[in-house]
Structures are given as C-alpha cells and as structure tokens.
Design a protein around this motif. Structure first.
Motif, short mmCIF file in Angstrom:
data_model
loop_
_atom_site.label_atom_id
_atom_site.label_comp_id
_atom_site.label_asym_id
_atom_site.label_seq_id
_atom_site.Cartn_x
_atom_site.Cartn_y
_atom_site.Cartn_z
N ILE A 378 -72.52 17.47 17.72
CA ILE A 378 -72.44 18.19 19.03
C ILE A 378 -73.76 18.19 19.46
N ASP A 379 -73.59 17.62 21.00
CA ASP A 379 -75.12 17.63 21.68
C ASP A 379 -75.04 18.57 22.63
N LEU A 380 -76.22 19.17 23.09
CA LEU A 380 -76.22 20.13 24.42
C LEU A 380 -77.51 19.59 24.89
N ALA A 381 -77.31 19.33 26.05
CA ALA A 381 -78.36 18.76 27.20
C ALA A 381 -78.08 19.11 28.87
N THR A 382 -79.37 19.49 29.21
CA THR A 382 -79.26 19.66 30.76
C THR A 382 -79.51 18.32 31.32
N LEU A 383 -78.21 17.67 31.40
CA LEU A 383 -78.19 16.31 31.56
C LEU A 383 -78.23 15.77 33.04
N THR A 384 -77.21 16.12 33.76
CA THR A 384 -76.81 15.90 35.19
C THR A 384 -76.82 16.84 36.26
N GLY A 385 -77.34 16.62 37.37
CA GLY A 385 -77.33 17.58 38.48
C GLY A 385 -75.60 17.10 39.11
N ALA A 386 -75.10 15.98 38.52
CA ALA A 386 -73.78 15.86 38.98
C ALA A 386 -72.79 16.84 38.44
N CYS A 387 -73.07 17.16 37.17
CA CYS A 387 -72.11 18.29 36.59
C CYS A 387 -72.28 19.75 37.26
N MET A 388 -73.41 19.96 37.86
CA MET A 388 -73.49 21.12 38.52
C MET A 388 -72.80 21.09 39.87
N VAL A 389 -72.97 19.97 40.47
CA VAL A 389 -71.96 19.54 41.76
C VAL A 389 -70.48 20.11 41.32
N ALA A 390 -70.21 19.39 40.18
CA ALA A 390 -68.45 19.66 39.85
C ALA A 390 -68.21 20.91 39.36
N VAL A 437 -78.95 -8.19 32.67
CA VAL A 437 -79.97 -8.67 31.69
C VAL A 437 -80.04 -7.92 30.56
N ALA A 438 -79.28 -6.91 30.29
CA ALA A 438 -79.41 -6.06 28.79
C ALA A 438 -77.94 -5.71 28.41
N ASP A 439 -77.85 -5.01 27.37
CA ASP A 439 -76.70 -4.42 27.02
C ASP A 439 -75.89 -3.66 27.82
N MET A 440 -76.80 -2.75 28.59
CA MET A 440 -76.45 -1.69 29.39
C MET A 440 -77.43 -1.21 30.40
N LYS A 441 -77.22 -0.64 31.49
CA LYS A 441 -78.31 0.20 32.21
C LYS A 441 -78.45 1.59 31.79
N ASN A 442 -79.28 2.17 32.11
CA ASN A 442 -79.46 3.82 31.77
C ASN A 442 -78.84 4.60 32.93
N SER A 443 -78.79 4.12 33.97
CA SER A 443 -78.10 4.92 35.32
C SER A 443 -77.31 3.93 36.21
N GLY A 444 -76.19 4.56 36.63
CA GLY A 444 -75.08 3.91 37.23
C GLY A 444 -75.21 4.40 38.72
N GLU A 445 -74.14 4.28 39.40
CA GLU A 445 -73.82 4.65 40.77
C GLU A 445 -73.69 6.37 40.63
N ARG A 446 -73.78 6.52 41.93
CA ARG A 446 -73.85 8.26 42.37
C ARG A 446 -72.70 8.96 41.90
N TRP A 447 -71.45 8.12 41.95
CA TRP A 447 -70.10 8.63 41.84
C TRP A 447 -69.86 8.78 40.28
N GLY A 448 -69.59 10.08 39.99
CA GLY A 448 -69.25 10.25 38.50
C GLY A 448 -70.33 10.19 37.48
N GLY A 449 -71.35 10.52 38.18
CA GLY A 449 -72.66 10.77 37.37
C GLY A 449 -72.62 11.37 36.06
N ALA A 450 -71.77 12.47 35.91
CA ALA A 450 -71.93 13.21 34.70
C ALA A 450 -71.12 12.59 33.69
N ILE A 451 -69.98 11.61 34.14
CA ILE A 451 -68.99 10.73 33.27
C ILE A 451 -69.93 9.63 33.13
N ASN A 452 -70.67 9.03 33.83
CA ASN A 452 -71.50 7.92 33.23
C ASN A 452 -72.65 8.33 32.34
#
Length: 539
Positions: A378-390, A437-452
């Motif tokens: 179980i992880d707890l994180a103040t992770l995204t402003g997108a979750c606050m928007v939702a 250029v790598a396995d993944m990026k650390n940040s994607g598009e604005r939409w669905g930010g909390a899911i990303n």
C-alpha cells in the motif's frame, strides 16, 4: 487529554461544558434521557430555546446555552448528528471535534460528553475520543501570541457518559485506548506536515522515524546516499541530486513475538517523503510552491500508523514501512528534462518533467518493498494535482487492479471515517508514458494525469497485490471543519491502522494448518541496508 468512562443514567459528568449529541427529531417528545435531565434542571428552557433558535439536530448544527448555575456544568452544548438511519461514526467524530473547538474557545479545562445510543457502543466511544483529541489540535508554536498565551486554560480532561443500559467493559476500554493512541499519532503526523521545510528535512524525518520506532516497539534502519547507491536506486538519486540536504532511506519493521507469526508474509507500507518540492528545474510558480512542505504527508501517515500498529494493534504478521526522503531542488547538479535514469528494477526512464519527481522515488521504494515478498503493498502519496481536480480536497483517490486488495482498503477507509474513491488504472492511458529513447517517460499528457502517475507506479510492483492512494487533496485541509484545522490532516493513518486490524482479525480466525497443509518455509526477505553510521539504529 485524559479520558474516563462512566455508566448509568445518573452518573455524574463533570466539566465546565456538558455536550449532548442529538439525532433529528430527538428535541421533541422522544428526547433521550440526558437531554430530558438537563432540560428539567433548566426549568424546561433548554429545549424551548433550542427550538426557537432553529436547532433540529441536523448534521453540523450546534446550540450553546449558559446554565446560570443550575447544572454542574457552566454551559450545555447540543450537537446535531442528522438522520439516525443514515448515521456513520464519522458524523459523531466530526461533531466531537466541534465540541473540542468550542471548549477551547470557552477556555474550558474539562468536558462532559454524553455518548449517544447507537448500534455499536465501542465504535461510538472510539469516534468521540478521536474527535475530541483531534479537535484540540493546534499548530501555533511559531506564533508570538500563542507563546504568550501558553499559561491559559486548556482542555485536558473528558468524561464520557455511556448510553442508558450500556455498562463499562473491556471492549469499551480497548476502544477508548485505540482511539486515543490513534488520534495522538495522527496529531503527531499533522505536526510533521505542518512544520516548515527548513525544520523537517530528510534527516529530521529520519529522526522522527526513529522516534516512531522507539514508541512502537519497532526496528528502524536508516541509510544515506551510500546505501541508496548500493541499492542502485537511480531514480531516487536523480531526484535528490539538486539538493544540499542529504537523502535518507528509511525502513521500519514490526515483527510479531511469536516465531510462527514472524514468518508470515509481511504487509508493506510505502510513503512519499519529498520534504520540499520546488519542482526542480521544471520550477513551480511561487503560489504553487508555498504548500510544498506537505509533500511528505504520505510518509507522515505511514509513520503514525506504524506507531499504533506496533504499540496497540500488534498483528500476527510482520509490517514493513519503506520511505525514501529527499528534497527536489534546482541547482547546477539537479537532474534535467531529457535525462535518462535507471531504476533499481533495471527499467530506464526519460525525464520529461522534473516536477513529476514523487513517482520516481516511489518507483524505487516499491521495487525494494516487493523484494521483501509482501502479501500486499500500500503506498500513500501526495502525487498529483489531477487527483485534486477530480476529487477535491476531502476524498482520496484509490488505484489498483487487484480487486480484493483495493476493496479491503476501501472498506477499512469507510470504517475509519476517511473517504476514498476508486479510480481506474487503465492500459488505455499507457501510450501517454511511451518514450522514444527509454523504456518509459516519467510524465505524460495533461489528460488523465492521476491515472498516468498510477500507471507509472504499477510498472514497479510486479505481481504483488498493490493499492496506490493519492492523498494530494485530503493531506491538507483548506479550512476548519469538525476535528480538522486548516493545514495538515494526517489522512491515511487511520485507514492503515484499520486495515491492519481487520487483516489481524482475519488471520487470527483462520484455523492452524495441519502438518500436511503447512506451507513451505518462507523465502528470505531482501537484505535491508545498514544505517549510514555503521550499525542500524534500533529502537
């Protein structure tokens, strides 16, 4: 605060303030005994005055009246609990918080609280105790006026009168103890969150972890940069590279005394611990940076929960806490957009936004936690402003694709009075994290930010059942509400303790396996790092 329980309709309830919670409709002929007795002592004026002022027992309603010496208490406070059919303990917890704040404004030192009759007396007692203890919380140590007012009367004692027909019992005493210890731990977490970032540095947070270990009967192992390097935590090292503050790797362990229980698979708790987040080279605007001292609220909640788990709950299985503490700062050594970092898992990550740093540290922590072969993470994180928007400022976003694990956390949250809402972890969003250029990026598009962000974390948990709680909104209350003040809330700690309590009851109810059914010897957990100064700091 000191709490005591009394039973019996005529039991004296001492204190300058007498508190009587009421459901809708109880102001009339169906008034409960505590209200009837107080109304009689006041010559029938209490109910009449409350009715005249529009008090109906609705949620959030309050009515305060002076007794003019006709009762043992100087004042009577009526609190609304709303519709009895829709009652939840959280309503009572919030009401008790309002009572505590009222008592403080009146400079009352003692309070008498008539616990309402509900389906579960133990839950009601616990809710009242938690609400009162959380409600008296103040963070004003840096205000000159508060220091000058240090000798003024404080609320220090509460007498809880049980409903008619309810006698004192061990179960009620246990509920009182749990509620008090949990509320004290949450207030301790609130202090950590509310302290300024020049006070709560990664080193200070590690010292708080050692304090939690000492009070909770846990072992604590604290590592520094060398241990992080030895564990190949490239993402963690990237985030901390721009700060002069040394990072800290924190590992707390609760181990049952019973040898058989100690061999069970542990539960792993992971807390985000960015003690200050400037955004790094992707610098935040000033207004977005002011509250970033709270970016370690997930770790504060985990540490608070561990204190109670080790000292009160004592489950028949191990519980581990994993925390990577650091600052995210801009400097000549800071990690940069375009950098590629290699995680402990071996995955490579292209940095497209240095302000998406929490998921990087968490990714390495989740990998490390998974190596201890836990039953769940179980992880707890103040992770995204997108979750606050939702979900706003009071609802936690819950993510995970293991239904049993997610549902168990949601059920624990409901019982603890912390509201959570499940959001999807959909592979439909995976393209947002695809890198050329790598396995993944650390940040994607604005939409669905909390899911990303949740999808990013999912890459580091493997097949272990995992639940991610995005507490960005509820970690910091924008205003006073019930037992909440403006500022840190300690959200998540109550849910984690309740989750462990429920899991402990479930394990305890399982029959002992026969010899033929006995599981094979559990594999060894991954070795934890040694402390920065030789031997691990143990408490």
């Amino acid at each position: 605060m000191q709490f005591s329980l009394v039973s019996g309709e005529a039991a004296p309830v001492s204190g300058e303030l007498l508190v009587i919670p009421l459901f809708e409709g109880e102001l009339g002929d169906s008034a409960p005994a505590p209200l009837t007795a107080a109304d009689s002592a006041l010559d029938g004026k209490l109910r009449a005055a409350a009715t005249q002022e529009g008090f109906k027992g609705k949620v959030d309603q309050s009515f305060l009246v002076h007794t003019l010496g006709k009762l043992g208490a100087d004042r009577v406070l009526l609190l609304g609990l709303g519709n009895r059919a829709r009652f939840q303990p959280e309503v009572l917890r919030l009401a008790a918080g309002r009572a505590a704040k009222t008592a403080q404004r009146l400079k009352a030192t003692a309070i008498g609280f008539r616990v309402p009759a509900t389906d579960d007396a133990a839950l009601a007692v616990r809710a009242v105790v938690e609400g009162l203890e959380l409600g008296v919380y103040r963070f004003d140590k840096y205000k000159s006026a508060a220091r000058e007012d240090k000798g003024s009367p404080k609320l220090t004692r509460a007498t809880l009168s049980l409903p008619e027909g309810t006698e004192k019992s061990r179960a009620l005493d246990d509920a009182l103890t749990l509620g008090l210890k949990l509320a004290e731990a949450v207030n301790w977490a609130r202090d950590l969150v509310n302290e300024p970032p020049n006070v709560v540095t990664p080193t200070k947070l590690a010292q708080a972890a050692q304090q939690a270990a000492k009070e909770g009967g846990l072992t604590a192992e604290i590592g520094g940069r060398k241990e992080i390097e030895r564990l190949n935590m490239g993402m963690f090292l990237g985030v901390t590279a721009g700060s002069v503050q040394e990072p800290r790797l924190i590992h707390l362990v609760y181990t049952p005394k019973n040898a058989k229980d100690a061999k069970r698979a542990p539960l792993a708790l992971v807390g985000k611990a960015i003690t200050f987040d400037s955004g790094g080279l992707s610098l935040k605007p000033t207004e977005g940076m002011v509250e970033m001292k709270t970016d370690m609220a997930g770790s504060a909640a985990v540490l608070a929960a561990m204190k109670v788990i080790g000292s009160v709950v004592k489950p028949p299985f191990p519980v581990h806490a994993f925390i990577g503490a650091c600052e995210n700062m801009p400097s000549g050594t800071a990690y940069k957009p375009g950098d590629i970092l290699t995680a402990r898992s071996g995955k490579t990550v292209e940095i497209t936004n240095t302000d998406a740093e929490g998921r990087l540290v968490l990714g390495d922590m989740l990998t490390w936690a998974g190596e201890h072969e836990p039953s769940a993470i179980i992880d707890l994180a103040t992770l995204t402003g997108a979750c606050m928007v939702a979900l706003g400022s009071y609802i936690v976003g819950a993510f995970g694709d293991d239904d049993d694990a997610v549902n168990s956390v949601l059920a624990a949250a409901r019982a603890a009075g912390e509201e959570m809402w499940r959001l999807p972890v959909s592979d439909l969003q995976k393209d947002a994290l695809r890198s050329e250029v790598a396995d993944m990026k650390n940040s994607g598009e604005r939409w669905g930010g909390a899911i990303n962000a949740a999808l990013f974390l999912k890459e580091f948990v493997g097949d272990t059942p995992w639940v991610h709680l995005d507490i960005a909104g509820p970690s910091n209350s924008p205003k006073e509400r019930g037992y909440l003040n403006k500022g840190g809330t300690g959200v998540g700690a109550r849910t984690l303790v309740e989750l462990v309590r429920r899991k402990a009851a479930e394990v305890a109810s399982q029959p002992e396996p026969t010899k033929a059914e006995a599981p094979a010897k559990a594999p060894k957990a991954a070795k934890a790092p040694k402390a920065a100064k030789g031997k691990p700091a143990r408490a």
